[in-house]
Design an enzyme around this catalytic site. Structure first.
Site, PDB file in Angstrom:
ATOM      1  N   ARG A   1      20.729 113.331   7.018  1.00  0.00           N
ATOM      2  CA  ARG A   1      19.607 113.531   6.111  1.00  0.00           C
ATOM      3  C   ARG A   1      19.898 114.724   5.213  1.00  0.00           C
ATOM      4  O   ARG A   1      20.650 115.620   5.578  1.00  0.00           O
ATOM      5  CB  ARG A   1      18.312 113.773   6.895  1.00  0.00           C
ATOM      6  CG  ARG A   1      17.770 112.525   7.563  1.00  0.00           C
ATOM      7  CD  ARG A   1      16.435 112.777   8.229  1.00  0.00           C
ATOM      8  NE  ARG A   1      16.544 113.672   9.356  1.00  0.00           N
ATOM      9  CZ  ARG A   1      16.231 114.953   9.354  1.00  0.00           C
ATOM     10  NH1 ARG A   1      15.762 115.532   8.268  1.00  0.00           N
ATOM     11  NH2 ARG A   1      16.368 115.694  10.434  1.00  0.00           N
TER      12      ARG A   1
ATOM     13  N   TYR B   1      22.694 106.653   4.316  1.00  0.00           N
ATOM     14  CA  TYR B   1      22.474 107.186   5.667  1.00  0.00           C
ATOM     15  C   TYR B   1      21.068 106.805   6.168  1.00  0.00           C
ATOM     16  O   TYR B   1      20.086 106.878   5.407  1.00  0.00           O
ATOM     17  CB  TYR B   1      22.642 108.716   5.686  1.00  0.00           C
ATOM     18  CG  TYR B   1      22.233 109.270   7.026  1.00  0.00           C
ATOM     19  CD1 TYR B   1      23.073 109.109   8.136  1.00  0.00           C
ATOM     20  CD2 TYR B   1      20.992 109.862   7.217  1.00  0.00           C
ATOM     21  CE1 TYR B   1      22.667 109.546   9.385  1.00  0.00           C
ATOM     22  CE2 TYR B   1      20.591 110.308   8.465  1.00  0.00           C
ATOM     23  CZ  TYR B   1      21.429 110.147   9.541  1.00  0.00           C
ATOM     24  OH  TYR B   1      21.035 110.565  10.791  1.00  0.00           O
TER      25      TYR B   1
ATOM     26  N   LYS C   1      11.882 107.647   8.568  1.00  0.00           N
ATOM     27  CA  LYS C   1      11.320 108.973   8.270  1.00  0.00           C
ATOM     28  C   LYS C   1      10.422 108.942   7.031  1.00  0.00           C
ATOM     29  O   LYS C   1       9.391 109.618   6.988  1.00  0.00           O
ATOM     30  CB  LYS C   1      12.454 109.984   8.055  1.00  0.00           C
ATOM     31  CG  LYS C   1      13.434 110.077   9.223  1.00  0.00           C
ATOM     32  CD  LYS C   1      12.757 110.500  10.495  1.00  0.00           C
ATOM     33  CE  LYS C   1      13.781 110.786  11.581  1.00  0.00           C
ATOM     34  NZ  LYS C   1      13.133 111.147  12.850  1.00  0.00           N
TER      35      LYS C   1
ATOM     36  N   HIS D   1       6.266 112.873  15.060  1.00  0.00           N
ATOM     37  CA  HIS D   1       7.688 112.778  15.404  1.00  0.00           C
ATOM     38  C   HIS D   1       7.803 112.910  16.923  1.00  0.00           C
ATOM     39  O   HIS D   1       8.243 113.935  17.437  1.00  0.00           O
ATOM     40  CB  HIS D   1       8.421 113.909  14.675  1.00  0.00           C
ATOM     41  CG  HIS D   1       9.905 113.804  14.704  1.00  0.00           C
ATOM     42  ND1 HIS D   1      10.722 114.892  14.491  1.00  0.00           N
ATOM     43  CD2 HIS D   1      10.738 112.761  14.909  1.00  0.00           C
ATOM     44  CE1 HIS D   1      11.989 114.523  14.558  1.00  0.00           C
ATOM     45  NE2 HIS D   1      12.030 113.238  14.815  1.00  0.00           N
TER      46      HIS D   1
ATOM     47  N   SER E   1      15.439 118.592  16.734  1.00  0.00           N
ATOM     48  CA  SER E   1      16.678 117.896  17.084  1.00  0.00           C
ATOM     49  C   SER E   1      17.505 118.756  18.036  1.00  0.00           C
ATOM     50  O   SER E   1      17.355 119.976  18.100  1.00  0.00           O
ATOM     51  CB  SER E   1      17.463 117.538  15.835  1.00  0.00           C
ATOM     52  OG  SER E   1      17.703 118.690  15.100  1.00  0.00           O
TER      53      SER E   1
ATOM     54  N   CYS F   1      17.370 118.748  21.321  1.00  0.00           N
ATOM     55  CA  CYS F   1      16.620 119.241  22.475  1.00  0.00           C
ATOM     56  C   CYS F   1      16.443 118.167  23.551  1.00  0.00           C
ATOM     57  O   CYS F   1      15.609 118.311  24.442  1.00  0.00           O
ATOM     58  CB  CYS F   1      15.258 119.765  22.050  1.00  0.00           C
ATOM     59  SG  CYS F   1      15.351 121.307  21.133  1.00  0.00           S
TER      60      CYS F   1
ATOM     61  N   ASP G   1      11.276 108.111  19.041  1.00  0.00           N
ATOM     62  CA  ASP G   1      11.325 108.988  17.864  1.00  0.00           C
ATOM     63  C   ASP G   1       9.977 109.188  17.169  1.00  0.00           C
ATOM     64  O   ASP G   1       9.672 110.290  16.745  1.00  0.00           O
ATOM     65  CB  ASP G   1      12.337 108.427  16.853  1.00  0.00           C
ATOM     66  CG  ASP G   1      12.731 109.438  15.779  1.00  0.00           C
ATOM     67  OD1 ASP G   1      12.857 110.632  16.107  1.00  0.00           O
ATOM     68  OD2 ASP G   1      12.916 109.032  14.614  1.00  0.00           O
TER      69      ASP G   1
ATOM     70  N   ARG H   1      26.039 107.389  14.921  1.00  0.00           N
ATOM     71  CA  ARG H   1      24.806 106.759  15.414  1.00  0.00           C
ATOM     72  C   ARG H   1      25.038 105.356  15.954  1.00  0.00           C
ATOM     73  O   ARG H   1      25.991 104.677  15.567  1.00  0.00           O
ATOM     74  CB  ARG H   1      23.814 106.640  14.245  1.00  0.00           C
ATOM     75  CG  ARG H   1      23.396 107.974  13.638  1.00  0.00           C
ATOM     76  CD  ARG H   1      22.298 108.592  14.425  1.00  0.00           C
ATOM     77  NE  ARG H   1      21.923 109.920  13.950  1.00  0.00           N
ATOM     78  CZ  ARG H   1      20.706 110.437  14.144  1.00  0.00           C
ATOM     79  NH1 ARG H   1      19.762 109.766  14.762  1.00  0.00           N
ATOM     80  NH2 ARG H   1      20.450 111.656  13.740  1.00  0.00           N
TER      81      ARG H   1
HETATM   82  C1  OXD Z   1      16.082 112.792  13.156  1.00  0.00           C
HETATM   83  C2  OXD Z   1      16.381 111.451  13.659  1.00  0.00           C
HETATM   84  O1  OXD Z   1      16.830 113.324  12.331  1.00  0.00           O
HETATM   85  O2  OXD Z   1      15.586 110.923  14.444  1.00  0.00           O
HETATM   86  O3  OXD Z   1      15.050 113.348  13.581  1.00  0.00           O
HETATM   87  O4  OXD Z   1      17.406 110.875  13.260  1.00  0.00           O
HETATM   88 MN    MN Z   2      13.816 112.001  14.721  1.00  0.00          MN
END
Ligand code: OXD
Ligand code: MN
Length: 585
Positions: A68, A196, A205, A225, A247, A249, A276, A368
């Protein structure tokens, strides 16, 4: 009868972008097979070993298009003040003047795909429809896994339903022409020059968080989120937890947690509803209900193994699209952390020959897997439930090597909102900035809240007011506390179940807690830690609240809140003042 406004919009976009043909995606098997054929023949995808990874493919992105791009993500609300200090803002007409010309003729020679998709289960009052127009077959293939795509969405839309418009083009992937733009007043997303996931799969998102957070504010619900999991006790009582983490965690690991053997033997069960994003709305009984608007996982591959997260690995064995992982000679995939022993040789994420001696990463750190959620062994029977699941607890967390204890509970909803608003996490090597430096990430929504962050906190307080005593309890956890030698003192992973059990016990009214200046904390005894064989000083550290550290914490929070000026809700200021006086006394 067709949806006239939709047809008109599609026609208008085709006029602007000038594709060679137009394809309405129906989500069928035949459609995806022909797209996979197209993309393997032009080199976009490599087909993987059919016996080890049935119906799965590998894609390699442009080397400059791997994540991102917060710096190029814009909220184009009419007023700058409505985007707030945590978002990039551009006036809608100004952004249109920049981005609209980029779309003129941009699909020349390409196919324009129209993707109708549904965010959430069919027939759910919580679900919403989006339409993404794209010239990328790779985006279509991902969207087919990540959303309920095709007829199901058009049926939901009917002749005159509302939909979020998403316009995406690969452009030529030039980073300086990359714009991820959100127009909340037009229900519109325009994304240019990136393929991406977070930039191009517009349901995720862009819609399910940034635009949905604005819709949630208008319509009285929350787009968060958060992962969603269900926990069933040996007595058969089921509880649901939503949890937000920045992220790096362990969010995916918690969403797919396999409890330790002694919990399994005793009859505990953990199920996954989402990894997510959660949409939370009030149900007819006045409680908050959550759905996962997505249909697949877009998970980070590195670090995922049978030890760390078996359910994630089993989810992406088949029918999966991998992006930027390494390719082994037998056409299987590999990434750092998948196995202890790396393969003798591989093709790395850039497409170059790789050996363990080469010193570079074989897989990109943000590589990913896009995998159907229903392939997850722990997926809940409620995944498709139109009503969603009743939320009993909300958990916030961050990566903190000091200060923050393993777990504590908020005194009430307002205090819990404060815990979310003050969430911080230490930077890891995965993000820009100095490792260990604190980053504020309120509710893990820093890059995803589509409006002014302080208005969003006020919205949380308003929702709490409306729900009254039916609101979920709120907790804060920290799996990452370190001792003076820099060693993690909590084992984490499966053993986080000990903490989840206390949270469930609190919801059931049987978990004991004592009042501390920062919130309600368990006695170590109530977490049944014997099996973990922790040293007594580790246990002490995990449950300690050091007033000196917290004085610094409070001072830092007060400083942070200055960014929000007089928009800071009174309820949040009150919580800061109350915390300060509890710490000082
Ligand atoms: C993020 C994802 O960046 O879920 O939070 O990919
Ligand atoms: Mn996420």
């Amino acid at each position: 009868m067709a949806h006239q406004a939709l047809e008109k919009w599609v026609e208008q976009i085709a006029q602007i972008t000038q594709p060679k043909t137009l394809h309405w995606c129906d989500g069928s098997e035949e459609e995806i097979e022909s797209l996979y054929e197209l993309m393997t023949s032009d080199g976009t995808l490599t087909k993987l070993n059919e016996s080890k990874h049935p119906n799965s493919y590998l894609a390699r992105s442009d080397v400059n298009d791997v994540a991102r791009v917060e710096g190029r993500t814009f909220i184009c609300s009419a007023l700058k003040e409505d985007a707030g200090p945590t978002n990039n803002w551009m006036a809608p007409e100004e952004m249109h003047a920049v981005i609209d010309p980029l779309f003129e003729g941009c699909m020349d020679g390409r196919v324009m795909y129209v993707i109708p998709y549904l965010m959430g289960p069919a027939g759910s009052p919580l679900s919403k429809v989006g339409i993404e127009i794209t010239d990328s077959p790779y985006v279509v293939a991902n969207m087919r896994i990540m959303t309920r795509m095709g007829k199901v969405a058009l049926d939901e839309l009917g002749e005159d339903g509302d939909f979020v418009k998403g316009l995406h083009s690969t452009g030529d992937l030039a980073p300086d022409q990359r714009y991820i733009s959100h127009f909340p007043d037009e229900n519109l997303i325009m994304s240019y020059s990136s393929n991406y996931g977070g930039n191009a799969l517009l349901g995720k998102k862009c819609f399910a968080l940034r635009l949905a957070s604005v819709l949630g504010k208008r319509e009285g619900w929350l787009a968060e989120h958060m992962l969603i999991l269900g926990i069933t006790s040996p007595e058969g009582k089921k509880r649901h937890i939503c949890a937000a983490f920045p992220s790096a965690c362990g969010k995916t690991n918690l969403a797919m947690l396999v409890p330790p053997q002694e919990f399994l033997d005793a009859g505990w069960k953990v199920e996954t509803i989402g990894d997510d994003i959660a949409w939370l709305k009030f149900g007819p009984d006045g409680k908050l209900y959550a759905i996962n608007p997505e249909f697949g996982f877009f998970g980070v591959a590195p670090g995922t193994s049978m030890e760390t997260n078996p359910n994630a690995l089993l989810s992406c064995r088949a029918n999966t699209l991998f992006t930027n992982v390494a390719l082994c000679p037998d056409n299987t995939v590999w990434w750092e952390g998948l196995t202890e022993e790396p393969p003798v040789s591989a093709i790395d994420w850039k497409g170059n020959p790789w050996t363990p001696e080469s010193g570079d990463k074989a897989a990109h750190p943000n590589s990913r897997f896009t995998a159907p959620a229903k392939q997850c062994p722990s997926i809940s029977g409620d995944f498709d439930s139109p009503a969603g699941v009743p939320v009993d607890a909300i958990v916030f967390g961050g990566r903190r090597s000091t200060t923050t204890p393993l777990v504590y509970e908020a005194f009430n909803w307002q205090h819990g909102t404060y815990l979310g608003a003050t969430m911080t996490s230490e930077k890891t090597a995965a993000a820009a900035g100095k490792v260990g430096e604190l980053r504020h990430d309120p509710m893990a929504m820093l890059p995803f809240c589509g409006y002014h962050m302080a208005d969003y906190w006020q919205h949380w307080l308003d929702i709490g007011e409306k729900g009254g005593d039916k609101m979920p309890r709120i907790f804060h956890v920290n799996w990452f506390r370190k001792d003076s030698e820099g060693r993690f003192v909590w084992p984490g992973f499966r053993d986080n179940m000990h903490v989840l059990k206390w949270i469930v016990d609190r919801c059931d009214g049987i978990g004991k807690a004592k009042e501390t200046p920062i919130g309600l904390m368990p006695d170590p005894d109530s977490l049944d830690l014997e099996q973990l064989e922790l040293e007594p000083e580790d246990v002490e550290l995990l449950f300690s609240v050091d007033k000196e550290e917290w004085k610094e914490e409070v001072a830092e929070q007060a400083e942070y809140f200055k960014n929000f000026g007089d928009k800071l809700p009174g309820g949040i200021q009150d919580e800061l003042d109350a915390l300060k006086s509890r710490i000082d006394n």
